[in-house]
Enzyme design. Structure first.
Site, PDB file in Angstrom:
ATOM      1  N   ARG A  73       0.830  -1.211   0.000  1.00  0.00           N
ATOM      2  CA  ARG A  73       0.000   0.000   0.000  1.00  0.00           C
ATOM      3  C   ARG A  73       0.856   1.250   0.000  1.00  0.00           C
ATOM      4  O   ARG A  73       0.499   2.269  -0.589  1.00  0.00           O
ATOM      5  CB  ARG A  73      -0.929   0.007   1.219  1.00  0.00           C
ATOM      6  CG  ARG A  73      -2.013  -1.034   1.209  1.00  0.00           C
ATOM      7  CD  ARG A  73      -3.065  -0.766   2.278  1.00  0.00           C
ATOM      8  NE  ARG A  73      -2.507  -0.715   3.619  1.00  0.00           N
ATOM      9  CZ  ARG A  73      -2.349  -1.768   4.421  1.00  0.00           C
ATOM     10  NH1 ARG A  73      -2.676  -2.968   3.979  1.00  0.00           N
ATOM     11  NH2 ARG A  73      -1.867  -1.630   5.642  1.00  0.00           N
TER      12      ARG A  73
ATOM     13  N   TYR B  33       0.506   4.862  -1.952  1.00  0.00           N
ATOM     14  CA  TYR B  33       0.421   6.141  -1.243  1.00  0.00           C
ATOM     15  C   TYR B  33       1.461   7.129  -1.775  1.00  0.00           C
ATOM     16  O   TYR B  33       1.189   8.333  -1.891  1.00  0.00           O
ATOM     17  CB  TYR B  33       0.626   5.933   0.259  1.00  0.00           C
ATOM     18  CG  TYR B  33      -0.444   5.100   0.917  1.00  0.00           C
ATOM     19  CD1 TYR B  33      -1.719   4.981   0.341  1.00  0.00           C
ATOM     20  CD2 TYR B  33      -0.207   4.416   2.113  1.00  0.00           C
ATOM     21  CE1 TYR B  33      -2.707   4.223   0.936  1.00  0.00           C
ATOM     22  CE2 TYR B  33      -1.189   3.657   2.714  1.00  0.00           C
ATOM     23  CZ  TYR B  33      -2.433   3.557   2.121  1.00  0.00           C
ATOM     24  OH  TYR B  33      -3.402   2.799   2.723  1.00  0.00           O
TER      25      TYR B  33
ATOM     26  N   TYR C  95     -11.231  10.868   2.792  1.00  0.00           N
ATOM     27  CA  TYR C  95     -12.347  10.341   3.576  1.00  0.00           C
ATOM     28  C   TYR C  95     -12.038  10.426   5.065  1.00  0.00           C
ATOM     29  O   TYR C  95     -10.908  10.208   5.502  1.00  0.00           O
ATOM     30  CB  TYR C  95     -12.585   8.884   3.176  1.00  0.00           C
ATOM     31  CG  TYR C  95     -13.598   8.143   4.008  1.00  0.00           C
ATOM     32  CD1 TYR C  95     -14.949   8.428   3.914  1.00  0.00           C
ATOM     33  CD2 TYR C  95     -13.204   7.129   4.883  1.00  0.00           C
ATOM     34  CE1 TYR C  95     -15.885   7.744   4.661  1.00  0.00           C
ATOM     35  CE2 TYR C  95     -14.123   6.431   5.634  1.00  0.00           C
ATOM     36  CZ  TYR C  95     -15.464   6.748   5.523  1.00  0.00           C
ATOM     37  OH  TYR C  95     -16.376   6.060   6.283  1.00  0.00           O
TER      38      TYR C  95
ATOM     39  N   THR D 266     -13.892  -1.912  13.009  1.00  0.00           N
ATOM     40  CA  THR D 266     -13.056  -1.557  14.154  1.00  0.00           C
ATOM     41  C   THR D 266     -13.467  -2.420  15.338  1.00  0.00           C
ATOM     42  O   THR D 266     -14.652  -2.721  15.503  1.00  0.00           O
ATOM     43  CB  THR D 266     -13.232  -0.071  14.512  1.00  0.00           C
ATOM     44  OG1 THR D 266     -12.832   0.732  13.392  1.00  0.00           O
ATOM     45  CG2 THR D 266     -12.413   0.322  15.730  1.00  0.00           C
TER      46      THR D 266
END
Length: 300
Positions: free
Chosen positions: A103, A107, A129, A273
């Site tokens: 990732r 980024y 977001y 979460t």
């Protein structure tokens, strides 16, 4: 240059003081003017949309989006993307390459795209977001790079998933304290934590995964996480798998109460979460209370 002669030491001192003041003021004004002439054009403002569509966008963030020369965004759904384009027709999605092995590489591509526009002398608004500073490597890195290169850069806060969790679960972090860790970091660094305080673990669907979401890795990670937590809380300790509502009031938040022993069996998503309630209240130190001049009052 004509030399001014004084008749007394006092007059001489006043003349010297005046000369120093004039010199200082002149040098200060010159320095300010020089900096203004050499300030780079272009700027970066990073904002967050919050969690819930439209309703969580702050007035400051909205103004930054509308006034920007160019808007770049990384948001969770196409509805928000369309709405951003109504606020500013220049709005364009940032690259999000899921073919990269890690990732972090994706980024970096996002950071490069943001900085390329800033270097063109444009006032850029990068929209992300949730809260733009929470679990968002590109935002922090873009601001650091922009400032290193002499551009103005700032971040405006947004409503995060943690803010929603506090509201939806009725959790007051000031009551028993609150510990918050990214789930993989929590495991591989063997983070020290207090079971008598609330524990929040983020990104439980990607435990042990440096790339993008893979279901088989998810199951292995949840098994390991449950095993570790059970040594502190026991297998019957009730935890909550939580997801904030994006389209409230059309959709409600996801709040699943389960025992720790069932954690690996529950369906989780990229925005799931884990909230682990305190095991028991922490004992009160009566000696410390006496030092502070406090009297013990039993809580109800």
């Amino acid at each position: 240059m004509e030399v001014v002669k004084s008749n007394t030491p006092v007059e001489a001192a006043l003349i010297i003081l005046l000369a120093i003041c004039v010199t200082t003021i002149t040098e200060t004004h010159f320095a300010i003017a020089w900096r203004k002439l050499h300030l780079k054009t272009g700027s970066l403002t990073v904002v967050g949309t919050g969690i819930q569509l439209v309703g969580h966008l702050t007035l400051a963030a909205k103004a930054s989006i509308e006034q920007a020369d160019k808007v770049l965004f990384a948001v969770a759904d196409p509805v928000t993307a369309k709405w951003l384009q109504t606020l500013n027709p220049t709005a364009e999605a940032l690259p999000y390459n899921t073919n990269n092995q890690r990732r972090r590489e994706t980024y970096r591509e996002m950071v490069d795209r943001i900085l390329a526009e800033v270097r063109q002398g444009l006032n850029i608004c990068a929209v992300f977001y949730g809260h733009p500073g929470v679990f968002a490597y590109p935002t922090h890195e873009a601001i650091k790079q922009a400032r290193r290169e002499g551009f103005r850069a700032q971040m405006l806060p947004g409503i995060s998933a943690e803010d929603c969790l506090f509201a939806d679960l009725g959790l007051d972090p000031g009551r028993n304290g609150c510990q918050s860790f990214e789930a993989t970091d929590f495991l591989i660094r063997r983070r020290k934590f207090d079971p008598t305080s609330a524990l929040i673990l983020w990104q439980i669907a990607t435990i042990g995964n440096l790339g993008f979401y893979q279901e088989e890795i998810q199951l292995r990670g949840l098994n390991v996480l449950a095993e570790v937590l059970e040594t502190y809380y026991g297998s019957d300790h009730e935890v909550i798998v939580y997801e904030a509502a994006v389209y409230y009031p059309v959709c409600e938040p996801v709040i699943q109460h389960i025992p720790l022993s069932k954690l690996a069996e529950i369906r989780v998503t990229l925005v799931s979460t884990l909230y682990v309630p305190p095991q028991a209240p922490a004992p009160v130190d009566s000696e410390m209370m006496a030092r502070l001049g406090m009297s013990f009052v039993k809580e109800t």
